[in-house]
Design a protein around this motif. Structure first.
Motif, PDB file in Angstrom:
ATOM      1  N   LEU A 223       4.139   4.168  -5.581  1.00 49.32           N
ATOM      2  CA  LEU A 223       2.964   4.862  -6.104  1.00 49.32           C
ATOM      3  C   LEU A 223       1.883   3.875  -6.523  1.00 49.32           C
ATOM      4  N   VAL A 224       2.289   2.795  -7.193  1.00 51.36           N
ATOM      5  CA  VAL A 224       1.339   1.764  -7.615  1.00 51.36           C
ATOM      6  C   VAL A 224       0.690   1.105  -6.398  1.00 51.36           C
ATOM      7  N   LEU A 225       1.521   0.814  -5.367  1.00 51.22           N
ATOM      8  CA  LEU A 225       0.999   0.198  -4.145  1.00 51.22           C
ATOM      9  C   LEU A 225      -0.039   1.100  -3.491  1.00 51.22           C
ATOM     10  N   LYS A 226       0.280   2.383  -3.360  1.00 54.83           N
ATOM     11  CA  LYS A 226      -0.636   3.312  -2.717  1.00 54.83           C
ATOM     12  C   LYS A 226      -1.916   3.476  -3.530  1.00 54.83           C
ATOM     13  N   THR A 227      -1.782   3.382  -4.838  1.00 50.19           N
ATOM     14  CA  THR A 227      -2.942   3.580  -5.700  1.00 50.19           C
ATOM     15  C   THR A 227      -3.922   2.421  -5.606  1.00 50.19           C
ATOM     16  N   PHE A 228      -3.413   1.208  -5.630  1.00 45.46           N
ATOM     17  CA  PHE A 228      -4.304   0.046  -5.711  1.00 45.46           C
ATOM     18  C   PHE A 228      -4.582  -0.602  -4.356  1.00 45.46           C
ATOM     19  N   LEU A 229      -4.100   0.010  -3.288  1.00 43.45           N
ATOM     20  CA  LEU A 229      -4.416  -0.490  -1.952  1.00 43.45           C
ATOM     21  C   LEU A 229      -5.901  -0.348  -1.651  1.00 43.45           C
ATOM     22  N   ILE A 286      -4.678   2.161   4.790  1.00 39.61           N
ATOM     23  CA  ILE A 286      -4.872   3.137   3.707  1.00 39.61           C
ATOM     24  C   ILE A 286      -4.379   4.510   4.146  1.00 39.61           C
ATOM     25  N   TYR A 287      -4.752   4.911   5.369  1.00 45.37           N
ATOM     26  CA  TYR A 287      -4.314   6.220   5.861  1.00 45.37           C
ATOM     27  C   TYR A 287      -2.785   6.304   5.895  1.00 45.37           C
ATOM     28  N   TYR A 288      -2.142   5.203   6.298  1.00 47.78           N
ATOM     29  CA  TYR A 288      -0.685   5.211   6.425  1.00 47.78           C
ATOM     30  C   TYR A 288      -0.019   5.497   5.080  1.00 47.78           C
ATOM     31  N   PHE A 289      -0.532   4.912   4.011  1.00 45.86           N
ATOM     32  CA  PHE A 289       0.094   5.080   2.704  1.00 45.86           C
ATOM     33  C   PHE A 289      -0.373   6.343   1.977  1.00 45.86           C
ATOM     34  N   LEU A 290      -1.574   6.827   2.275  1.00 46.51           N
ATOM     35  CA  LEU A 290      -2.091   7.982   1.537  1.00 46.51           C
ATOM     36  C   LEU A 290      -1.889   9.305   2.261  1.00 46.51           C
ATOM     37  N   SER A 291      -1.664   9.273   3.553  1.00 49.85           N
ATOM     38  CA  SER A 291      -1.544  10.505   4.321  1.00 49.85           C
ATOM     39  C   SER A 291      -0.151  10.627   4.916  1.00 49.85           C
ATOM     40  N   SER A 292       0.579  11.640   4.495  1.00 48.71           N
ATOM     41  CA  SER A 292       1.937  11.842   5.014  1.00 48.71           C
ATOM     42  C   SER A 292       1.911  12.197   6.492  1.00 48.71           C
ATOM     43  N   ILE A 293       0.935  12.982   6.932  1.00 49.13           N
ATOM     44  CA  ILE A 293       0.863  13.368   8.334  1.00 49.13           C
ATOM     45  C   ILE A 293       0.536  12.165   9.209  1.00 49.13           C
ATOM     46  N   ILE A 298       2.636   8.244  13.148  1.00 50.43           N
ATOM     47  CA  ILE A 298       2.886   6.874  13.601  1.00 50.43           C
ATOM     48  C   ILE A 298       4.379   6.661  13.866  1.00 50.43           C
ATOM     49  N   LEU A 299       5.225   7.100  12.930  1.00 52.07           N
ATOM     50  CA  LEU A 299       6.666   6.901  13.078  1.00 52.07           C
ATOM     51  C   LEU A 299       7.202   7.648  14.289  1.00 52.07           C
ATOM     52  N   CYS A 300       6.700   8.847  14.517  1.00 52.99           N
ATOM     53  CA  CYS A 300       7.132   9.615  15.689  1.00 52.99           C
ATOM     54  C   CYS A 300       6.662   8.969  16.980  1.00 52.99           C
ATOM     55  N   ARG A 316       1.239  22.289  10.297  1.00 49.03           N
ATOM     56  CA  ARG A 316       0.025  22.069   9.522  1.00 49.03           C
ATOM     57  C   ARG A 316       0.334  21.435   8.173  1.00 49.03           C
ATOM     58  N   ILE A 317       1.005  20.290   8.227  1.00 52.70           N
ATOM     59  CA  ILE A 317       1.373  19.583   7.000  1.00 52.70           C
ATOM     60  C   ILE A 317       0.112  19.109   6.296  1.00 52.70           C
ATOM     61  N   SER A 318       0.029  19.357   5.016  1.00 53.91           N
ATOM     62  CA  SER A 318      -1.154  18.947   4.260  1.00 53.91           C
ATOM     63  C   SER A 318      -1.099  17.466   3.946  1.00 53.91           C
ATOM     64  N   ILE A 319      -2.280  16.849   3.820  1.00 58.76           N
ATOM     65  CA  ILE A 319      -2.351  15.422   3.481  1.00 58.76           C
ATOM     66  C   ILE A 319      -1.945  15.200   2.025  1.00 58.76           C
ATOM     67  N   ASN A 320      -2.250  16.148   1.167  1.00 56.91           N
ATOM     68  CA  ASN A 320      -1.981  15.960  -0.257  1.00 56.91           C
ATOM     69  C   ASN A 320      -0.866  16.886  -0.725  1.00 56.91           C
ATOM     70  N   ARG A 321       0.084  16.329  -1.457  1.00 54.31           N
ATOM     71  CA  ARG A 321       1.163  17.153  -2.002  1.00 54.31           C
ATOM     72  C   ARG A 321       1.294  16.912  -3.491  1.00 54.31           C
ATOM     73  N   SER A 322       2.222  16.051  -3.886  1.00 58.04           N
ATOM     74  CA  SER A 322       2.425  15.768  -5.302  1.00 58.04           C
ATOM     75  C   SER A 322       1.720  14.476  -5.666  1.00 58.04           C
ATOM     76  N   ILE A 323       1.962  14.017  -6.876  1.00 60.56           N
ATOM     77  CA  ILE A 323       1.313  12.763  -7.307  1.00 60.56           C
ATOM     78  C   ILE A 323       1.783  11.586  -6.454  1.00 60.56           C
ATOM     79  N   THR A 324       2.997  11.659  -5.909  1.00 58.13           N
ATOM     80  CA  THR A 324       3.466  10.589  -5.037  1.00 58.13           C
ATOM     81  C   THR A 324       2.816  10.653  -3.666  1.00 58.13           C
ATOM     82  N   GLU A 325       2.165  11.762  -3.319  1.00 54.28           N
ATOM     83  CA  GLU A 325       1.482  11.899  -2.038  1.00 54.28           C
ATOM     84  C   GLU A 325      -0.023  11.807  -2.205  1.00 54.28           C
ATOM     85  N   ILE A 326      -0.507  11.603  -3.427  1.00 52.58           N
ATOM     86  CA  ILE A 326      -1.961  11.557  -3.663  1.00 52.58           C
ATOM     87  C   ILE A 326      -2.518  10.253  -3.137  1.00 52.58           C
TER      88      ILE A 326
END
Length: 326
Positions: A223-229, A286-293, A298-300, A316-326
């Motif tokens: 979470l810290v990594l994704k936040t300060f990237l 940034i997209y890789y760490f902030l966007s689950s889709i 990429i992994l697929c 239609r997976i949303s980009i934003n979910r919980s605080i760990t996906e923000i």
């Protein structure tokens, strides 16, 4: 090119020195990687449409800005240190800066979005709504395109350097004032950046992610990594350029008159501008760490599971979910 010649001669007294070969090679590498990564990003954010959110809107426009900037690099490479067609060089140069400042703007909006979702998660502000995000994005593009119109005003080529594409050019009072105003706005924005992420850091200290879960420390680190990237990439790519910009513009106005100083500032300006262009290759991180889709696509793709990629799109997976996906 000799530094000993004065500006009354027909030869430009400022040259690229060691950068004459380094810049075209570096821009070529950025162009190749940027085209590859941003083509994939366009596929994810434009072709494979999914549930919209404010973050998705900003990422989509950031991808567009990065892609357009990368597309301007081949002409920048070709006309590097040449007396190319003046109007074409002017268009390519302005186009480069439009997309660079568009990237700065959308990274700032992404940071604002993250600040509100982490620090004030209960409140829903107008700025977080999809419609407002779209309107804000189009306003940014409109302001950038309209604001650059003055740079197409006739250039009298008083200085020999003015004839060389993407080089040290003399500037009048109006153009210099606009440049310095933009730098002042950037530093104001950067100060807001620091305030945002200082408050986010304080908030994350109080966040508890599954105390009983043995993986919670790793989740917290992620979470810290994704936040300060975002601020790390933003600072690396754009702060050096704007630190050099003030003395560089003063040199263009001839307030700084020493040729050696102008030469040094030109080298610094071109080197830091290269860092700004590098941002177009780093934003997909940034997209890789902030966007689950984005991450799952990429992994697929790496695993060759293109059907799974298609199924992800249908859900239609949303980009934003919980605080760990923000």
């Amino acid at each position: 090119m000799s530094l000993g010649r004065n500006s009354s001669n027909d030869t430009c007294e400022i040259d690229d020195r060691d950068l004459s070969l380094f810049l075209p090679i570096s821009y070529s590498i950025i162009c190749c990687f940027g085209l590859l990564s941003n083509t994939f990003s366009i596929f994810v954010f434009f072709v494979r449409r999914h549930g919209d959110s404010s973050m998705a809107v900003y990422m989509r426009h950031l991808t567009l800005a990065d892609s357009l900037l990368v597309m301007s690099l081949p002409l920048r490479i070709y006309y590097h240190n040449k007396q190319g067609p003046f109007f074409l060089c002017k268009v390519v140069g302005v186009f480069f800066y439009i997309n660079m400042y568009a990237s700065i703007s959308f990274l700032s909006l992404i940071s604002l979005d993250r600040y509100l979702k982490i620090v004030k998660p209960v409140w829903v502000f107008r700025v977080q709504k999809v419609l407002w995000s779209r309107v804000a994005s189009f306003i940014i593009w409109a302001v950038l395109f309209l604001g650059t119109g003055m740079f197409f005003v006739s250039n009298k080529h008083k200085h020999p350097c003015d004839k060389i594409c993407f080089h040290f050019h003399t500037k009048g009072l109006l153009a210099s004032s606009v440049n310095l105003s933009v730098v002042a706005l950037f530093f104001g924005l950067f100060l807001v950046f620091l305030v945002f992420y200082a408050k986010i850091a304080l908030k994350l200290k109080t966040v508890e992610i599954g105390k009983s879960d043995p993986n919670s420390p790793n989740q917290k680190k992620r979470l810290v990594l994704k936040t300060f990237l975002v601020p790390v990439i933003f600072t690396l790519c754009f702060l050096p350029y704007h630190l050099v910009r003030v003395p560089y513009v003063l040199a263009q106005m001839d307030v700084i008159k020493e040729v050696d100083s102008k030469q040094l500032l030109h080298i610094w300006n071109e080197s830091t501008l290269l860092l700004s262009a590098l941002n177009s290759c780093l934003d997909p991180i940034i997209y890789y760490f902030l966007s689950s889709i984005y991450r799952k696509t990429i992994l697929c793709a790496i695993q060759g599971k293109f059907k799974t990629t298609y199924d992800l799109n249908r859900r239609r997976i949303s980009i934003n979910r919980s605080i760990t996906e923000i």
